[in-house]
Structure formats: C-alpha cells, structure tokens
Design an enzyme around this catalytic site. Sequence first.
Site, short mmCIF file in Angstrom:
data_model
loop_
_atom_site.label_atom_id
_atom_site.label_comp_id
_atom_site.label_asym_id
_atom_site.label_seq_id
_atom_site.Cartn_x
_atom_site.Cartn_y
_atom_site.Cartn_z
N HIS A 41 0.77 -1.18 0.09
CA HIS A 41 -0.08 -0.04 0.12
C HIS A 41 1.13 1.24 -0.05
O HIS A 41 0.93 2.10 1.10
CB HIS A 41 -0.99 0.30 1.24
CG HIS A 41 -2.02 -0.77 0.90
ND1 HIS A 41 -2.87 -1.28 2.07
CD2 HIS A 41 -2.85 -1.28 -0.16
CE1 HIS A 41 -4.00 -1.95 1.80
NE2 HIS A 41 -3.97 -2.19 0.25
N ASP A 87 -8.49 -11.28 -0.95
CA ASP A 87 -7.50 -10.93 0.08
C ASP A 87 -7.86 -11.52 1.48
O ASP A 87 -6.99 -11.54 2.25
CB ASP A 87 -7.74 -9.28 0.43
CG ASP A 87 -6.87 -8.61 -0.54
OD1 ASP A 87 -5.84 -9.21 -1.24
OD2 ASP A 87 -7.41 -7.32 -0.94
N HIS A 144 -3.10 -13.55 -1.61
CA HIS A 144 -1.68 -13.34 -1.00
C HIS A 144 -1.20 -14.58 -0.02
O HIS A 144 -1.93 -14.84 0.56
CB HIS A 144 -1.51 -11.92 -0.07
CG HIS A 144 -1.78 -10.79 -0.83
ND1 HIS A 144 -1.11 -10.33 -1.70
CD2 HIS A 144 -3.09 -9.92 -0.82
CE1 HIS A 144 -1.58 -8.99 -2.16
NE2 HIS A 144 -2.68 -8.93 -1.62
N HIS A 190 -11.18 -8.93 -7.14
CA HIS A 190 -10.86 -7.63 -6.46
C HIS A 190 -10.05 -6.83 -7.25
O HIS A 190 -9.01 -7.37 -8.00
CB HIS A 190 -10.30 -7.99 -5.24
CG HIS A 190 -9.77 -6.67 -4.40
ND1 HIS A 190 -10.29 -5.79 -4.17
CD2 HIS A 190 -8.47 -6.69 -3.53
CE1 HIS A 190 -9.48 -4.96 -3.26
NE2 HIS A 190 -8.58 -5.76 -2.85
N HIS A 225 -11.76 -6.16 1.29
CA HIS A 225 -11.84 -4.96 2.08
C HIS A 225 -11.91 -3.75 1.31
O HIS A 225 -12.16 -2.64 1.51
CB HIS A 225 -10.51 -4.84 2.69
CG HIS A 225 -9.45 -4.46 1.83
ND1 HIS A 225 -8.76 -3.42 1.72
CD2 HIS A 225 -8.84 -5.22 0.73
CE1 HIS A 225 -7.70 -3.55 0.77
NE2 HIS A 225 -7.92 -4.81 0.20
N TYR A 235 -1.91 -8.91 8.91
CA TYR A 235 -2.74 -8.50 7.68
C TYR A 235 -4.24 -8.38 8.09
O TYR A 235 -4.65 -7.16 7.67
CB TYR A 235 -2.73 -9.68 7.01
CG TYR A 235 -3.27 -9.55 5.48
CD1 TYR A 235 -2.35 -9.08 4.43
CD2 TYR A 235 -4.67 -9.33 5.35
CE1 TYR A 235 -3.10 -8.73 3.22
CE2 TYR A 235 -5.21 -9.16 3.93
CZ TYR A 235 -4.27 -9.04 2.94
OH TYR A 235 -4.84 -8.60 1.77
N GLU A 282 -8.25 -4.15 -6.90
CA GLU A 282 -7.16 -3.27 -6.52
C GLU A 282 -5.92 -3.69 -7.45
O GLU A 282 -5.75 -4.94 -7.78
CB GLU A 282 -6.67 -3.67 -4.91
CG GLU A 282 -5.75 -2.64 -4.41
CD GLU A 282 -5.89 -2.83 -2.89
OE1 GLU A 282 -6.50 -3.55 -2.34
OE2 GLU A 282 -4.96 -2.00 -2.23
N ASP A 323 -2.93 -4.53 -6.97
CA ASP A 323 -1.86 -5.73 -6.72
C ASP A 323 -2.53 -6.99 -7.34
O ASP A 323 -1.91 -7.99 -7.50
CB ASP A 323 -1.82 -5.68 -5.19
CG ASP A 323 -2.94 -5.90 -4.56
OD1 ASP A 323 -3.92 -5.13 -4.72
OD2 ASP A 323 -2.79 -6.48 -3.40
FE1 FEO Z 1 -6.72 -5.54 -1.56
FE2 FEO Z 1 -4.37 -7.53 -2.21
O1 FEO Z 1 -5.57 -6.21 -2.52
#
Ligand code: FEO
Length: 396
Positions: free
Chosen positions: A21, A162, A224, A77, A143, A191, A79, A81
């Site tokens: 982040h 996530d 992850h 998701h 999230h 996390y 995001e 990443d």
């Molecule tokens: Fe919320 Fe691993 O991205």
Amino acid sequence: MKISNSVTWIGKIYWELRKFHGEQLSTYKGSSYNSYLVKDDKIAVIDTVWTPFAEEFIENLKKEVDFEKIDYIIVTHAEPDHSGALPILVENAKNAKIICSANGAKSIKGYYHKDWDFQIVKTGDKLSLGSKELIFIEAPMLHWPDTMMCFLSEENILFSSDIFGQHFASYDLFDYQIEENDILYYEALKYFANIIAPFAKKTIKKIEELTALNLPIDIIATAHGIIWRKDISKIIEKYKEWSSAYKENQITIIYDTMYDSTRKMAETIAEGIKAFNSNSIVKIYNSARSDNSDIITEVFRSKAVLIGSPTYNNGILNSTAAILEEIKGLSLEGKKAAAFGSYGWSPANIKIISEFLKESGFEVYGDTAKVQWNPTQEDKAKLFEFGQKFAEFVGK
Ligand code: FEO
C-alpha cells in the site's frame, strides 16, 4: 505450480517486498500476488498480479495456455496488486469475458478507463466450466466494495481474494509445507489488524454466511501468501475470533519523547501495571523508533493501550499523531485506553490524545498522567500508582 488437477498457480512471488500500500504497511517476509489458471472444458484465469509484474505474468502464462482459448477472466478484487496485469491480459485473451461484481466493473473502469466485456455476477450465481462450476460469493468491503470470492466445485477450492491472506513469500505454496507456522499465523493476524479490522463486523457476518452455505471447502486459495489446505478450520476460527472485539491479556504502551521524560513515564506506568497484575503482558513501543504496522498489530491484540507524547508546539509529536490517526481508522471495539505525557508550560498533549482516543471508540480512563518537565521521585511514585489504578480499571 499445480494446486489441484485442474488448477495451476500462475502468480508472482515477490521476495523483496518490504512495504505494501505504497509505504504504508511493512511486509518483512515479502508477499505474493496469487493468480490461478483453471482448465476444464472452459478455461478461466482468476485474478492477475501487480502492475510491475504484468509482462512477466504474460510471458509465464503463455507457456501454460493459448490465450485465444481463455474464456473467462475472473476479477475477485480490482485493487491493482491483483488487477495490474488485466489490461495486457485482455489485449492477449481476445475471446475472454471479464467476470466481476457490479462494483468490480466500476473499480476496473475507474482504474483502467476501459469499457471491456464485463459479465456481472452476484452471490449464488454459477458459471459452468464444463465438469465443474464456479459459484460466486460477494464479500463487499472485505476490504473493498468490489471484493468477491468464488468456489470451484468438485475440487472444493475457495478462491478467497484478500480474505485469509498474509504477506508471506514462499516457494512452498501450502500451509503444511511451512515449518514456521507461528510466523504464518502472526502474518495473517498482522494482515487482519492492518487491513481487514475496520470491516470486522462485515467479516464475521460473511463467515457466518459462508458457513451456512455448507460448501465442502478443502482448500482456501488466497490472493496473498500461502494457500490453506491442512488447517482451513483453524484460519476460519482465527478470523471469527479476530472479527469479534478481539483482545488478549495485553496492555500496550506507545510513546514518543524528546528528552526522555515521557519515556520514563511510560516505564514507570508499566511497572505499576505489572505490580497490580503480574500476569498481564505489558509491551512498550517508542512510536518514532518502531514500525507502525507492528504497533497496530500489538494494539489490535491488546485489551488496553496507553498513548503518550510530550506537548510539542501546543500539539503532540509527529509519530504519536500518525499512530493515533491509524488507530482511529481501525474502528476497534471493546478496548480501554488512557493518555499520558510530559509538558513544559501547556499540558495540551493530554487533551489532544484523550479526545483522539474517545473518537476512536476506546473507553478512556477518567484520570490521566501528566508531568511538568522531568519526573521527580514523587512524580514517579504517582505514575506507579497511576499504572496500578489503570490496570484495575482494565481488569484482570
Ligand atoms: Fe486489496 Fe491484495 O488487494
């Protein structure tokens, strides 16, 4: 790397990642961006990798599948990443539909400014891949608003996005292969504390909903870190605990200091706490010299916190302000707190910290500990007593 008969892991392990982040979250153990290729009569790619690894992702995927044959790209998701390689994948996989939640389509359009061929799914929707199907479960605000999970029938794999993830780099993909099991659970906790905690109420509801679906989950394939296979009930139970006003028998003292007065205060208060309750774990962190994500993890596991800063320019020190701001964002429940600190001519520090703690949802102890200039022996005796009384307020 195969994770079942029809699923291959096609992600990226990023060993040297130390901040996530942006510069916000520490990741001492690296991380991974997990992406999965599902081959049945139909072929699906579930999530991609972070943008800097997009080219590498495509090069590797080329060895596994003919891009023209990819039918679906599932975005759990948006995001970056996980969606960073989406533009280049869409360019190559010309016949693929993008499957995502309604909010996913909004986020993807927001990031990549493309109106691709989206197929919107919601909880309970099924996508047949031939002999198996994917069942979608939306998980909004876990999230991000777009987050969803999907379950692969027959092989009983929950792709959890996530949720249940950890920042942990490893060539061994499964939990049972990791000897440092405690570290794995610590990373999952870190996390949760730093990323999922603000949405704890939604998390517990989602887990209850997931349990009620009675899906025969054998594997939880996270976005992850390692994949849970040996102990899926353990990580689910941990998530239930962490989502329910979690606290351990710990009091954490966080301070910053200029000339050691507030440090001396922190240590004397700690002695008072230990004298009242020797079983309570007491930890002290100088917020200017410790990692914020680690401190947040300790705050998350604490039943109470004490925050201290001297007055500085009629305010508080930078590191105290930063950690208070992070704590406020977490919406933690069921924790107690107090403010302390030294001052020269204005005890503005105490009021600022106390207000911040109240706004953050803590039950704030009515008394505070403040010392002018440098604590005397008499001050120290009072601070020791303050520690004892605070420990009594917190309870054993
Ligand atoms: Fe919320 Fe691993 O991205």
